[in-house]
Motif scaffolding. Sequence first.
Motif, PDB file in Angstrom:
ATOM      1  N   VAL A  13       0.905  -1.326  -0.008  1.00 56.82           N
ATOM      2  CA  VAL A  13       0.030  -0.015  -0.091  1.00 56.82           C
ATOM      3  C   VAL A  13       0.852   1.319  -0.292  1.00 56.82           C
ATOM      4  O   VAL A  13       0.489   2.162  -0.700  1.00 56.82           O
ATOM      5  CB  VAL A  13      -0.970  -0.112   1.353  1.00 56.82           C
ATOM      6  CG1 VAL A  13      -1.735   1.424   1.372  1.00 56.82           C
ATOM      7  CG2 VAL A  13      -2.071  -1.105   1.116  1.00 56.82           C
ATOM      8  N   MET A  14       1.954   1.303   0.888  1.00 52.48           N
ATOM      9  CA  MET A  14       2.824   2.416   0.764  1.00 52.48           C
ATOM     10  C   MET A  14       3.519   2.649  -0.620  1.00 52.48           C
ATOM     11  O   MET A  14       3.725   3.824  -0.746  1.00 52.48           O
ATOM     12  CB  MET A  14       3.823   2.156   1.924  1.00 52.48           C
ATOM     13  CG  MET A  14       3.517   2.288   3.351  1.00 52.48           C
ATOM     14  SD  MET A  14       3.104   4.051   3.834  1.00 52.48           S
ATOM     15  CE  MET A  14       4.951   4.633   3.886  1.00 52.48           C
ATOM     16  N   ASP A  15       3.943   1.504  -1.224  1.00 53.86           N
ATOM     17  CA  ASP A  15       4.682   1.607  -2.408  1.00 53.86           C
ATOM     18  C   ASP A  15       3.914   2.140  -3.434  1.00 53.86           C
ATOM     19  O   ASP A  15       4.053   2.767  -4.423  1.00 53.86           O
ATOM     20  CB  ASP A  15       5.370   0.285  -2.879  1.00 53.86           C
ATOM     21  CG  ASP A  15       6.280  -0.025  -1.559  1.00 53.86           C
ATOM     22  OD1 ASP A  15       6.991   0.742  -1.163  1.00 53.86           O
ATOM     23  OD2 ASP A  15       6.794  -1.337  -1.670  1.00 53.86           O
ATOM     24  N   SER A  16       2.469   1.621  -3.262  1.00 57.64           N
ATOM     25  CA  SER A  16       1.605   1.849  -4.573  1.00 57.64           C
ATOM     26  C   SER A  16       0.938   3.256  -4.458  1.00 57.64           C
ATOM     27  O   SER A  16       0.334   3.770  -5.278  1.00 57.64           O
ATOM     28  CB  SER A  16       0.388   0.780  -4.708  1.00 57.64           C
ATOM     29  OG  SER A  16       1.259  -0.551  -4.871  1.00 57.64           O
ATOM     30  N   GLY A  17       0.741   3.589  -3.040  1.00 54.56           N
ATOM     31  CA  GLY A  17       0.138   4.844  -2.806  1.00 54.56           C
ATOM     32  C   GLY A  17      -1.457   4.754  -2.834  1.00 54.56           C
ATOM     33  O   GLY A  17      -2.372   5.637  -2.456  1.00 54.56           O
ATOM     34  N   SER A  18      -2.039   3.839  -2.794  1.00 49.66           N
ATOM     35  CA  SER A  18      -3.520   3.500  -2.705  1.00 49.66           C
ATOM     36  C   SER A  18      -3.883   2.141  -2.416  1.00 49.66           C
ATOM     37  O   SER A  18      -3.192   0.923  -2.743  1.00 49.66           O
ATOM     38  CB  SER A  18      -4.231   4.139  -3.934  1.00 49.66           C
ATOM     39  OG  SER A  18      -4.117   3.159  -5.103  1.00 49.66           O
ATOM     40  N   PHE A  19      -5.150   1.784  -1.821  1.00 46.42           N
ATOM     41  CA  PHE A  19      -5.526   0.548  -1.573  1.00 46.42           C
ATOM     42  C   PHE A  19      -5.786  -0.056  -2.833  1.00 46.42           C
ATOM     43  O   PHE A  19      -5.628  -1.269  -3.001  1.00 46.42           O
ATOM     44  CB  PHE A  19      -6.712   0.572  -0.791  1.00 46.42           C
ATOM     45  CG  PHE A  19      -6.711   1.098   0.717  1.00 46.42           C
ATOM     46  CD1 PHE A  19      -5.705   0.279   1.499  1.00 46.42           C
ATOM     47  CD2 PHE A  19      -7.407   1.812   1.283  1.00 46.42           C
ATOM     48  CE1 PHE A  19      -5.390   0.691   2.785  1.00 46.42           C
ATOM     49  CE2 PHE A  19      -7.203   2.246   2.523  1.00 46.42           C
ATOM     50  CZ  PHE A  19      -6.183   1.721   3.376  1.00 46.42           C
ATOM     51  N   THR A  20      -6.483   0.830  -3.908  1.00 46.30           N
ATOM     52  CA  THR A  20      -6.585  -0.167  -5.249  1.00 46.30           C
ATOM     53  C   THR A  20      -5.569  -0.575  -5.814  1.00 46.30           C
ATOM     54  O   THR A  20      -5.673  -1.478  -6.369  1.00 46.30           O
ATOM     55  CB  THR A  20      -7.561   0.955  -6.094  1.00 46.30           C
ATOM     56  OG1 THR A  20      -8.566   1.374  -5.083  1.00 46.30           O
ATOM     57  CG2 THR A  20      -7.983   0.284  -7.302  1.00 46.30           C
ATOM     58  N   ALA A  21      -4.468   0.145  -5.940  1.00 46.72           N
ATOM     59  CA  ALA A  21      -3.317  -0.094  -6.789  1.00 46.72           C
ATOM     60  C   ALA A  21      -2.610  -1.332  -5.968  1.00 46.72           C
ATOM     61  O   ALA A  21      -2.049  -2.200  -6.622  1.00 46.72           O
ATOM     62  CB  ALA A  21      -2.561   0.978  -6.953  1.00 46.72           C
ATOM     63  N   ALA A  22      -2.590  -1.246  -4.741  1.00 48.35           N
ATOM     64  CA  ALA A  22      -1.970  -2.186  -3.874  1.00 48.35           C
ATOM     65  C   ALA A  22      -2.619  -3.597  -4.184  1.00 48.35           C
ATOM     66  O   ALA A  22      -2.335  -4.653  -4.278  1.00 48.35           O
ATOM     67  CB  ALA A  22      -2.093  -1.977  -2.607  1.00 48.35           C
ATOM     68  N   ALA A  23      -4.139  -3.302  -4.054  1.00 51.38           N
ATOM     69  CA  ALA A  23      -5.010  -4.867  -4.305  1.00 51.38           C
ATOM     70  C   ALA A  23      -4.610  -5.572  -5.552  1.00 51.38           C
ATOM     71  O   ALA A  23      -4.637  -6.498  -5.926  1.00 51.38           O
ATOM     72  CB  ALA A  23      -6.453  -4.417  -4.002  1.00 51.38           C
TER      73      ALA A  23
END
Length: 302
Positions: A13-23
């Motif tokens: 989540v930290m690396d992607s910047g959002s829950f959606t991108a991390a998911a």
Amino acid sequence: MNPFEDMRIFCQVMDSGSFTAAADQLGLSKQFVSRRLMQLEERLGVRLLNRSTRRLDVTPLGQSYYESALRLLSEVEQVEQGIAGQTIEPRGTIRLSAPLSFAVAHLGGLLPVFLQRYRDVTVEVDLSDRPVDLLSEGYDLALRIGVLEDSTLIARRIASIQRVYCASPAYLAERGTPVKPEDLHAHDCLPYGHSRQVQWRFVGQGKPLIVNVTGRMRVNNGELLKDAAIAGMGITYLPTFIVGSALKDGRLVPVLGDFHPEPLTLSAVYPQHRQGSRPVQALIEFLRERLDRTVCILSGDN
């Protein structure tokens, strides 16, 4: 409850910047990722992220947890690799971003050799001259040329790249050959990029010199600038892997040879959580081996 899995989810989540991108990166639902992080915060008794409709902001405790989690996950991965044995070949997919002109000149011949050496590795390459955001766009590795901005990314030097000032013989016959950097004020120049004010840096007599240059054409692609210079549109300033062949056959000739600019650095840049990735590290070592044997590989002399 799996603390290490929660760490991985939080770091993604930290690396992607959002829950959606991390998911998307993890192959999980957004709801599952959000629920796991809420449970993590409840277990720790602290707030790691401040959530809003537009963005996620990490708290000071969240930043500290992130940095510690990255170290722990890297150590766990290294332990597992050591137990599994170092003879196991790298496997997995590498998402690579690279500058267009450099990739066309060099990666086309190198990547097939790399993939033949490592049969269980897949490479997805995106060619772009823009500075991609590795974390939010999900890249494992990027090749970048020049000065790097300060960031949390890890950078490793791959090779040095020479640059040259050059123009066509026809242009120089018509407009004259500059003998010192200040002479460029009377010339049409072909600068890289879209900035209205472009500065070229020179090194002469042990001290740097900066000259503002102008021209009728600005492009953020070196190949087009090379073609414009060959067509007699002005003086350009490019890496020799772009103009090397034109210099060799005489379509372009170097100028201001007594004011050689410093070489650029080609770097491999990757997120901290990819420090223990065997495919990523294997590709970096391969490129260092092939590109740093001699500077002439990058200077058009091969």
